[in-house]
Design a protein around this motif. Structure first.
Motif, PDB file in Angstrom:
ATOM      1  N   ASP A 260       0.841  -1.193   0.000  1.00  0.00           N
ATOM      2  CA  ASP A 260       0.000   0.000   0.000  1.00  0.00           C
ATOM      3  C   ASP A 260       0.878   1.245   0.000  1.00  0.00           C
ATOM      4  OD1 ASP A 260      -2.482  -1.417   2.250  1.00  0.00           O
ATOM      5  OD2 ASP A 260      -2.341  -1.451   0.069  1.00  0.00           O
ATOM      6  N   VAL A 261       0.632   2.133  -0.954  1.00  0.00           N
ATOM      7  CA  VAL A 261       1.331   3.414  -1.023  1.00  0.00           C
ATOM      8  C   VAL A 261       0.283   4.509  -0.866  1.00  0.00           C
ATOM      9  CG1 VAL A 261       2.862   4.890  -2.365  1.00  0.00           C
ATOM     10  CG2 VAL A 261       3.021   2.404  -2.589  1.00  0.00           C
ATOM     11  N   THR A 262       0.445   5.386   0.128  1.00  0.00           N
ATOM     12  CA  THR A 262      -0.591   6.360   0.475  1.00  0.00           C
ATOM     13  C   THR A 262      -0.113   7.779   0.267  1.00  0.00           C
ATOM     14  OG1 THR A 262      -1.553   4.865   2.106  1.00  0.00           O
ATOM     15  CG2 THR A 262      -2.093   7.199   2.332  1.00  0.00           C
ATOM     16  N   LEU A 263      -1.020   8.584  -0.309  1.00  0.00           N
ATOM     17  CA  LEU A 263      -0.825  10.033  -0.360  1.00  0.00           C
ATOM     18  C   LEU A 263      -1.702  10.639   0.724  1.00  0.00           C
ATOM     19  CD1 LEU A 263      -0.874  10.885  -4.181  1.00  0.00           C
ATOM     20  CD2 LEU A 263       1.060  11.027  -2.641  1.00  0.00           C
ATOM     21  N   GLY A 264      -1.095  11.207   1.740  1.00  0.00           N
ATOM     22  CA  GLY A 264      -1.856  11.825   2.822  1.00  0.00           C
ATOM     23  C   GLY A 264      -2.254  13.239   2.472  1.00  0.00           C
ATOM     24  N   ASN A 265      -3.050  13.862   3.349  1.00  0.00           N
ATOM     25  CA  ASN A 265      -3.521  15.224   3.107  1.00  0.00           C
ATOM     26  C   ASN A 265      -2.379  16.202   2.895  1.00  0.00           C
ATOM     27  OD1 ASN A 265      -6.100  14.346   3.391  1.00  0.00           O
ATOM     28  ND2 ASN A 265      -6.307  14.974   5.535  1.00  0.00           N
ATOM     29  N   GLU A 266      -1.294  16.004   3.646  1.00  0.00           N
ATOM     30  CA  GLU A 266      -0.199  16.961   3.554  1.00  0.00           C
ATOM     31  C   GLU A 266       0.463  16.959   2.183  1.00  0.00           C
ATOM     32  OE1 GLU A 266       1.489  13.022   4.540  1.00  0.00           O
ATOM     33  OE2 GLU A 266      -0.207  14.226   5.256  1.00  0.00           O
ATOM     34  N   LEU A 267       0.333  15.856   1.422  1.00  0.00           N
ATOM     35  CA  LEU A 267       0.958  15.787   0.109  1.00  0.00           C
ATOM     36  C   LEU A 267       0.091  16.406  -0.971  1.00  0.00           C
ATOM     37  CD1 LEU A 267       2.600  12.245   0.070  1.00  0.00           C
ATOM     38  CD2 LEU A 267       3.701  14.455   0.380  1.00  0.00           C
ATOM     39  N   LEU A 268      -1.177  16.703  -0.638  1.00  0.00           N
ATOM     40  CA  LEU A 268      -2.055  17.263  -1.646  1.00  0.00           C
ATOM     41  C   LEU A 268      -1.925  18.776  -1.759  1.00  0.00           C
ATOM     42  CD1 LEU A 268      -5.284  15.149  -1.061  1.00  0.00           C
ATOM     43  CD2 LEU A 268      -3.512  14.853  -2.795  1.00  0.00           C
ATOM     44  N   GLN A 269      -1.162  19.379  -0.862  1.00  0.00           N
ATOM     45  CA  GLN A 269      -0.963  20.830  -0.950  1.00  0.00           C
ATOM     46  C   GLN A 269       0.211  21.095  -1.877  1.00  0.00           C
ATOM     47  OE1 GLN A 269      -3.335  22.514   0.540  1.00  0.00           O
ATOM     48  NE2 GLN A 269      -4.084  20.516   1.238  1.00  0.00           N
ATOM     49  N   ILE A 270      -0.073  21.182  -3.169  1.00  0.00           N
ATOM     50  CA  ILE A 270       0.994  21.353  -4.160  1.00  0.00           C
ATOM     51  C   ILE A 270       0.817  22.672  -4.886  1.00  0.00           C
ATOM     52  CG2 ILE A 270       1.155  18.859  -4.491  1.00  0.00           C
ATOM     53  CD1 ILE A 270      -0.264  19.208  -7.130  1.00  0.00           C
ATOM     54  N   GLN A 271       1.910  23.159  -5.443  1.00  0.00           N
ATOM     55  CA  GLN A 271       1.879  24.391  -6.218  1.00  0.00           C
ATOM     56  C   GLN A 271       1.550  24.072  -7.676  1.00  0.00           C
ATOM     57  OE1 GLN A 271       2.221  27.417  -4.820  1.00  0.00           O
ATOM     58  NE2 GLN A 271       2.318  26.287  -2.865  1.00  0.00           N
ATOM     59  N   LYS A 272       0.915  25.001  -8.335  1.00  0.00           N
ATOM     60  CA  LYS A 272       0.519  24.809  -9.715  1.00  0.00           C
ATOM     61  C   LYS A 272       1.747  24.504 -10.574  1.00  0.00           C
ATOM     62  CE  LYS A 272      -2.139  26.988 -13.412  1.00  0.00           C
ATOM     63  NZ  LYS A 272      -2.888  28.179 -13.835  1.00  0.00           N
ATOM     64  N   GLY A 273       1.623  23.426 -11.368  1.00  0.00           N
ATOM     65  CA  GLY A 273       2.711  23.069 -12.277  1.00  0.00           C
ATOM     66  C   GLY A 273       3.786  22.215 -11.644  1.00  0.00           C
ATOM     67  N   SER A 274       3.678  21.859 -10.371  1.00  0.00           N
ATOM     68  CA  SER A 274       4.716  21.061  -9.735  1.00  0.00           C
ATOM     69  C   SER A 274       4.274  19.611  -9.599  1.00  0.00           C
ATOM     70  CB  SER A 274       5.045  21.623  -8.346  1.00  0.00           C
ATOM     71  OG  SER A 274       3.942  21.467  -7.475  1.00  0.00           O
ATOM     72  N   ASP A 275       5.267  18.722  -9.428  1.00  0.00           N
ATOM     73  CA  ASP A 275       4.988  17.298  -9.207  1.00  0.00           C
ATOM     74  C   ASP A 275       5.538  16.902  -7.852  1.00  0.00           C
ATOM     75  OD1 ASP A 275       4.054  17.311 -11.750  1.00  0.00           O
ATOM     76  OD2 ASP A 275       5.780  16.274 -12.635  1.00  0.00           O
ATOM     77  N   LYS A 276       4.836  15.988  -7.192  1.00  0.00           N
ATOM     78  CA  LYS A 276       5.383  15.361  -5.998  1.00  0.00           C
ATOM     79  C   LYS A 276       5.268  13.854  -6.211  1.00  0.00           C
ATOM     80  CE  LYS A 276       4.915  18.922  -2.502  1.00  0.00           C
ATOM     81  NZ  LYS A 276       4.442  19.242  -1.150  1.00  0.00           N
ATOM     82  N   VAL A 277       6.331  13.160  -5.937  1.00  0.00           N
ATOM     83  CA  VAL A 277       6.359  11.737  -6.202  1.00  0.00           C
ATOM     84  C   VAL A 277       6.731  10.984  -4.943  1.00  0.00           C
ATOM     85  CG1 VAL A 277       7.410   9.909  -7.560  1.00  0.00           C
ATOM     86  CG2 VAL A 277       7.030  12.139  -8.615  1.00  0.00           C
TER      87      VAL A 277
END
Length: 282
Positions: A260-277
């Motif tokens: 299981d790989v989870t994206l928590g709430n804190e990872l959803l705060q991203i800037q426009k045009g950026s990627d988080k992996v």
């Protein structure tokens, strides 16, 4: 009508599960993979016995279908005839079913299945019922006494030599990626599993512990990699204000437990045009 093309007049590919083990181009059989000279000779001699019969069968079917032509698929100067032959081994080395499917001009004409000394024949184009059925009994005898044995023996032969490849297990590399969608203002979530073998995998997206509905998900196709492994990607779009917890869950034969790989709430705060992996390599 004979038409010149860049393709061999008669060719076939031999596979063990999804591994290509040989190719025939009308003149020569080419074993693929790690083979010895002795193996090459055995493979060539073993398969050469059915080459002429398969080719002559194509010629006979072509002549019969043209003679009783009732369909546009047999009217063109260039016709393509194909045969898919599949046989299987069950547990304890027990022979399973053998299936032959014949298409002409891109349309399946008929299918023959043999299992436990029982035949099932299906004609999917009307012309084949009239033209080919009278020849069915003769073909069944060849099937039962020759084709089935050759296919099973060939399968056992290749399985003995290539079992390490067939039975290998490659663990998936899993990436859960989020990317801002400049067009919609939302966020695209993608879960990618790649580098796994064998091909069967379960990849599921969850929202707060519940499976995401199929109509919200795109992708999910199984695709081959150049190294013989496979990949699968599933994606969905969410709003930038989404506060749910998303999980990508993967099960595969190479894994002892579910991954299981989870994206928590804190990872959803991203800037426009950026990627988080979030990447896990196992």
């Amino acid at each position: 009508i004979e038409v010149e093309t860049q393709f061999p007049k008669f060719s076939y590919i031999t596979t063990l599960d999804d591994i290509t083990v040989g190719y025939y181009n009308s003149e020569t059989y080419f074993p693929e993979g790690n083979t010895t000279k002795e193996d090459d000779v055995i493979d060539s001699d073993y398969i050469k016995g059915i080459n002429d019969y398969m080719y002559n069968s194509f010629v006979r079917r072509s002549a019969l279908l043209r003679q009783h032509n009732q369909n546009d698929i047999f009217l063109t100067g260039l016709n393509v005839y194909q045969t898919l032959v599949v046989c299987e081994l069950l547990e304890l080395d027990k022979p399973g079913k053998m299936l032959t499917k014949d298409p002409a001009g891109g349309c399946t004409t008929d299918e023959l299945c043999y299992f436990n000394n029982h035949f099932t024949y299906t004609a999917t184009v009307n012309i084949t019922q009239e033209v080919l059925k009278p020849h069915l009994e003769e073909f069944k005898q060849k099937y039962e006494k020759f084709y089935h044995k050759v296919c099973i023996d060939t399968l056992r032969n290749y399985l003995k030599k290539r079992q390490n490849e067939v039975n290998r297990k490659e663990k998936p590399r899993v990436r859960f990626i989020q990317k801002a969608n400049s067009d919609s203002g939302g966020i695209c979530l993608s879960c990618l599993a790649t580098g796994f073998y064998p091909s069967h995998i379960n990849l599921t997206l969850f929202r707060d512990g519940q499976p995401v509905a199929d109509h919200e998900i795109t992708g999910g196709d199984l695709l081959p990699n150049a190294d013989g492994t496979y990949q699968m990607r599933k994606s969905m779009e969410i709003s930038a204000a989404d506060k749910h917890k998303y999980t990508c869950s993967v099960t595969h034969l190479s894994l002892d437990n579910k991954l299981d790989v989870t994206l928590g709430n804190e990872l959803l705060q991203i800037q426009k045009g950026s990627d988080k992996v979030l990447m896990i390599l196992i």
